[in-house]
Design an enzyme around this catalytic site. Structure first.
Site, PDB file in Angstrom:
ATOM      1  N   HIS A  36       3.326  -5.397  -2.571  1.00 51.70           N
ATOM      2  CA  HIS A  36       2.865  -6.185  -1.845  1.00 51.70           C
ATOM      3  C   HIS A  36       1.680  -6.096  -1.335  1.00 51.70           C
ATOM      4  O   HIS A  36       0.572  -7.140  -1.527  1.00 51.70           O
ATOM      5  CB  HIS A  36       4.127  -6.949  -0.787  1.00 51.70           C
ATOM      6  CG  HIS A  36       3.320  -8.319  -0.127  1.00 51.70           C
ATOM      7  ND1 HIS A  36       2.837  -8.004   1.157  1.00 51.70           N
ATOM      8  CD2 HIS A  36       3.293  -9.489  -0.370  1.00 51.70           C
ATOM      9  CE1 HIS A  36       2.424  -9.166   1.492  1.00 51.70           C
ATOM     10  NE2 HIS A  36       2.776 -10.144   0.569  1.00 51.70           N
ATOM     11  N   GLY A  37       1.351  -5.294  -0.351  1.00 54.52           N
ATOM     12  CA  GLY A  37       0.221  -5.212   0.469  1.00 54.52           C
ATOM     13  C   GLY A  37      -0.877  -4.706  -0.520  1.00 54.52           C
ATOM     14  O   GLY A  37      -1.870  -5.473  -0.421  1.00 54.52           O
TER      15      GLY A  37
END
Length: 78
Positions: A36-37
């Site tokens: 995600h990041g």
């Protein structure tokens, strides 16, 4: 978090997304290119280094660091 701060966290998930427009960079302890990041940082055009073991206990709040996303490094400046 203030605009221009570097977000240093154990991980991120969709609940962290509102912080990305403020961030000048991202460092997470877990993750890879498809986490995600990393994906959200890419969308916002901010440098990110993920998978940095022990980042949160080493990097102190307010400490100046340099994040080299393309090169994959985090440099402590103080």
């Amino acid at each position: 978090m203030d605009k221009g701060d570097i977000l240093v966290a154990p991980y991120t998930d969709p609940g962290w997304t509102p912080l990305f427009p403020l961030a000048a960079g991202l460092v997470t302890e877990v993750g890879g290119l498809l986490t995600h990041g990393a994906a959200v940082a890419c969308e916002y055009g901010i440098p990110a280094v993920v998978g940095v073991d022990g980042a949160t206990p080493i990097i102190r709040d307010g400490q100046k660091i340099r994040v080299g996303g393309a090169q994959g490094f985090v440099e402590l400046l103080e």
